[in-house]
Design a protein around this motif. Structure first.
Motif, PDB file in Angstrom:
ATOM      1  N   GLN A 102       0.856  -1.181   0.000  1.00  0.00           N
ATOM      2  CA  GLN A 102       0.000   0.000   0.000  1.00  0.00           C
ATOM      3  C   GLN A 102       0.893   1.233   0.000  1.00  0.00           C
ATOM      4  O   GLN A 102       2.073   1.156   0.366  1.00  0.00           O
ATOM      5  CB  GLN A 102      -0.914   0.009   1.234  1.00  0.00           C
ATOM      6  N   SER A 103       0.334   2.383  -0.375  1.00  0.00           N
ATOM      7  CA  SER A 103       1.133   3.599  -0.431  1.00  0.00           C
ATOM      8  C   SER A 103       1.691   3.973   0.933  1.00  0.00           C
ATOM      9  O   SER A 103       2.746   4.610   1.037  1.00  0.00           O
ATOM     10  CB  SER A 103       0.296   4.758  -0.990  1.00  0.00           C
ATOM     11  N   HIS A 104       1.013   3.576   2.000  1.00  0.00           N
ATOM     12  CA  HIS A 104       1.464   3.912   3.343  1.00  0.00           C
ATOM     13  C   HIS A 104       2.313   2.802   3.964  1.00  0.00           C
ATOM     14  O   HIS A 104       2.707   2.903   5.123  1.00  0.00           O
ATOM     15  CB  HIS A 104       0.267   4.204   4.261  1.00  0.00           C
ATOM     16  N   GLY A 105       2.603   1.750   3.210  1.00  0.00           N
ATOM     17  CA  GLY A 105       3.450   0.688   3.721  1.00  0.00           C
ATOM     18  C   GLY A 105       2.794  -0.675   3.585  1.00  0.00           C
ATOM     19  O   GLY A 105       1.658  -0.796   3.125  1.00  0.00           O
ATOM     20  N   PRO A 106       3.499  -1.739   3.999  1.00  0.00           N
ATOM     21  CA  PRO A 106       2.956  -3.093   3.863  1.00  0.00           C
ATOM     22  C   PRO A 106       1.795  -3.339   4.819  1.00  0.00           C
ATOM     23  O   PRO A 106       1.772  -2.826   5.939  1.00  0.00           O
ATOM     24  CB  PRO A 106       4.152  -3.991   4.201  1.00  0.00           C
ATOM     25  N   VAL A 107       0.832  -4.137   4.347  1.00  0.00           N
ATOM     26  CA  VAL A 107      -0.311  -4.553   5.159  1.00  0.00           C
ATOM     27  C   VAL A 107      -0.266  -6.066   5.267  1.00  0.00           C
ATOM     28  O   VAL A 107      -0.110  -6.764   4.252  1.00  0.00           O
ATOM     29  CB  VAL A 107      -1.639  -4.096   4.522  1.00  0.00           C
ATOM     30  N   PHE A 108      -0.392  -6.597   6.477  1.00  0.00           N
ATOM     31  CA  PHE A 108      -0.334  -8.035   6.696  1.00  0.00           C
ATOM     32  C   PHE A 108      -1.725  -8.590   6.955  1.00  0.00           C
ATOM     33  O   PHE A 108      -2.519  -7.992   7.689  1.00  0.00           O
ATOM     34  CB  PHE A 108       0.575  -8.356   7.887  1.00  0.00           C
ATOM     35  N   ILE A 109      -2.003  -9.746   6.352  1.00  0.00           N
ATOM     36  CA  ILE A 109      -3.306 -10.384   6.473  1.00  0.00           C
ATOM     37  C   ILE A 109      -3.104 -11.800   6.996  1.00  0.00           C
ATOM     38  O   ILE A 109      -2.258 -12.544   6.485  1.00  0.00           O
ATOM     39  CB  ILE A 109      -4.020 -10.412   5.108  1.00  0.00           C
ATOM     40  N   ASP A 110      -3.885 -12.167   8.029  1.00  0.00           N
ATOM     41  CA  ASP A 110      -3.741 -13.525   8.563  1.00  0.00           C
ATOM     42  C   ASP A 110      -5.076 -14.181   8.914  1.00  0.00           C
ATOM     43  O   ASP A 110      -5.094 -15.226   9.555  1.00  0.00           O
ATOM     44  CB  ASP A 110      -2.824 -13.533   9.785  1.00  0.00           C
ATOM     45  N   SER A 111      -6.190 -13.602   8.490  1.00  0.00           N
ATOM     46  CA  SER A 111      -7.472 -14.256   8.751  1.00  0.00           C
ATOM     47  C   SER A 111      -7.634 -15.443   7.808  1.00  0.00           C
ATOM     48  O   SER A 111      -7.194 -15.399   6.652  1.00  0.00           O
ATOM     49  CB  SER A 111      -8.634 -13.277   8.566  1.00  0.00           C
ATOM     50  N   GLU A 112      -8.243 -16.507   8.292  1.00  0.00           N
ATOM     51  CA  GLU A 112      -8.339 -17.742   7.512  1.00  0.00           C
ATOM     52  C   GLU A 112      -9.070 -17.534   6.193  1.00  0.00           C
ATOM     53  O   GLU A 112      -8.659 -18.046   5.150  1.00  0.00           O
ATOM     54  CB  GLU A 112      -9.032 -18.817   8.345  1.00  0.00           C
ATOM     55  N   ALA A 113     -10.176 -16.783   6.230  1.00  0.00           N
ATOM     56  CA  ALA A 113     -10.965 -16.579   5.015  1.00  0.00           C
ATOM     57  C   ALA A 113     -10.166 -15.826   3.960  1.00  0.00           C
ATOM     58  O   ALA A 113     -10.179 -16.185   2.770  1.00  0.00           O
ATOM     59  CB  ALA A 113     -12.256 -15.830   5.350  1.00  0.00           C
ATOM     60  N   GLN A 114      -9.454 -14.773   4.378  1.00  0.00           N
ATOM     61  CA  GLN A 114      -8.685 -13.999   3.411  1.00  0.00           C
ATOM     62  C   GLN A 114      -7.465 -14.762   2.911  1.00  0.00           C
ATOM     63  O   GLN A 114      -7.104 -14.664   1.734  1.00  0.00           O
ATOM     64  CB  GLN A 114      -8.267 -12.666   4.034  1.00  0.00           C
ATOM     65  N   LEU A 115      -6.836 -15.531   3.783  1.00  0.00           N
ATOM     66  CA  LEU A 115      -5.707 -16.344   3.337  1.00  0.00           C
ATOM     67  C   LEU A 115      -6.152 -17.345   2.276  1.00  0.00           C
ATOM     68  O   LEU A 115      -5.463 -17.557   1.272  1.00  0.00           O
ATOM     69  CB  LEU A 115      -5.082 -17.084   4.521  1.00  0.00           C
ATOM     70  N   ALA A 116      -7.310 -17.952   2.480  1.00  0.00           N
ATOM     71  CA  ALA A 116      -7.840 -18.897   1.494  1.00  0.00           C
ATOM     72  C   ALA A 116      -8.092 -18.192   0.163  1.00  0.00           C
ATOM     73  O   ALA A 116      -7.838 -18.750  -0.914  1.00  0.00           O
ATOM     74  CB  ALA A 116      -9.133 -19.526   2.020  1.00  0.00           C
ATOM     75  N   GLN A 117      -8.579 -16.963   0.233  1.00  0.00           N
ATOM     76  CA  GLN A 117      -8.841 -16.192  -0.985  1.00  0.00           C
ATOM     77  C   GLN A 117      -7.549 -15.921  -1.747  1.00  0.00           C
ATOM     78  O   GLN A 117      -7.495 -16.076  -2.981  1.00  0.00           O
ATOM     79  CB  GLN A 117      -9.505 -14.866  -0.614  1.00  0.00           C
TER      80      GLN A 117
END
Length: 293
Positions: free
Chosen positions: A249-264
């Motif tokens: 992202q323009s403001h820096g890295p965003v980390f995702i660890d929710s199961e639903a989003q990881l599957a996506q």
């Protein structure tokens, strides 16, 4: 209060937990919430105060492997792989090379280096830029020179040296598998001019010969390109529940660890793999683009 509870209650509070420490706390919170327990109820089971549970889950205090196993038992977590992986996260107290950049670069960048250092597999998908782990020094410097807002020359050099040190994960013994899918558009960008662009493409070709590195290209001729074109970096953990997706992202890295989003994101990366050329054809295309420069 038992000996273990006493030790937990008297652990020093961290002012700035690392990304790995935050993730451990987050996973403990997920286990508790799945068990239908409040922090107060969990504290009562352990014989500690509610704020001690909150500090654990926020990564502000350390937690022992024994405590993790006790919590997992109370939370009815029967996945031994997850429990063992969480215990390993508590016992790793090494301070990595990235610590030399603390107070110099944004904390999220240090968290990224820590996450990929422990990754069991690395996978990137980019449409307009070469993935950071594959960039040459000159290419990386040109990228930072074009940043918005503008970055000062000293910080540019800090970021370039940080990026180069991150690349050590590709060269160490028993390096984790690395897979990248890059759109042809990224290969045709001429950051810094033809000379730097040509050297960058040759660098990609050299890296693609390494046994644990896969670089494949989605050509302009592809009939589909799933997703929105956003860059995705996926770091596999010791078990799927501990995977991490990182978005630029323009403001820096965003980390995702929710199961639903990881599957996506796993599905998205699979479909991008399907859209990409095989390895040898990808290498041929990179050669062809380099010859045009």
């Amino acid at each position: 209060m038992g000996d273990e509870a006493f030790k937990e209650a008297n652990r020093p509070v961290r002012a700035n937990p690392t990304g790995r420490q935050l993730r451990l706390g987050s996973e403990l919170r997920k286990l508790r919430e799945r068990a239908g327990l409040t922090a107060t109820q969990a504290g009562q089971l352990l014989g500690v105060k509610q704020n001690q549970i909150s500090n654990m889950e926020a990564g502000r205090v350390g937690v022992s492997p024994e405590r993790v196993r006790t919590l997992a038992g109370h939370y009815r977590c029967v996945d031994e792989g997850v429990v063992n992986a969480l215990c390993d996260m508590t016992s790793d107290r090494t301070r990595g090379w990235w610590e030399e950049y603390r107070e110099i670069l944004p904390p999220k960048l240090l968290d990224l280096a820590e996450i990929e250092h422990h990754g069991a597999g690395l996978q990137a998908a980019h449409s307009m830029h070469i993935p950071g782990l594959l960039q040459t020094v000159d290419h990386a410097r040109e990228i930072y020179r074009q940043a918005v807002p503008e970055i000062s020359p000293p910080e540019i050099e800090h970021r370039v040296s940080y990026r180069v040190k991150r690349q050590a994960v590709l060269y160490r013994d028993n390096a984790a598998p690395y897979r990248a899918v890059i759109h042809e558009a990224a290969l045709r960008m001429r950051f810094g001019g033809p000379g730097i662009a040509r050297a960058q493409l040759r660098h990609l070709l050299a890296l693609s010969e390494r046994p644990h590195v896969s670089i494949r290209v989605v050509p302009f001729s592809a009939t589909y390109y799933p997703g929105s074109g956003q860059s995705v970096y996926y770091v596999r953990g010791p078990v799927p529940a501990l995977d991490t997706a990182q978005l630029d992202q323009s403001h820096g890295p965003v980390f995702i660890d929710s199961e639903a989003q990881l599957a996506q994101y796993r599905l998205l990366l699979e479909r991008l793999d399907d859209a990409a050329l095989p390895t040898e054809q990808s290498q041929d295309l990179i050669h062809a683009i380099a010859r045009e420069l």
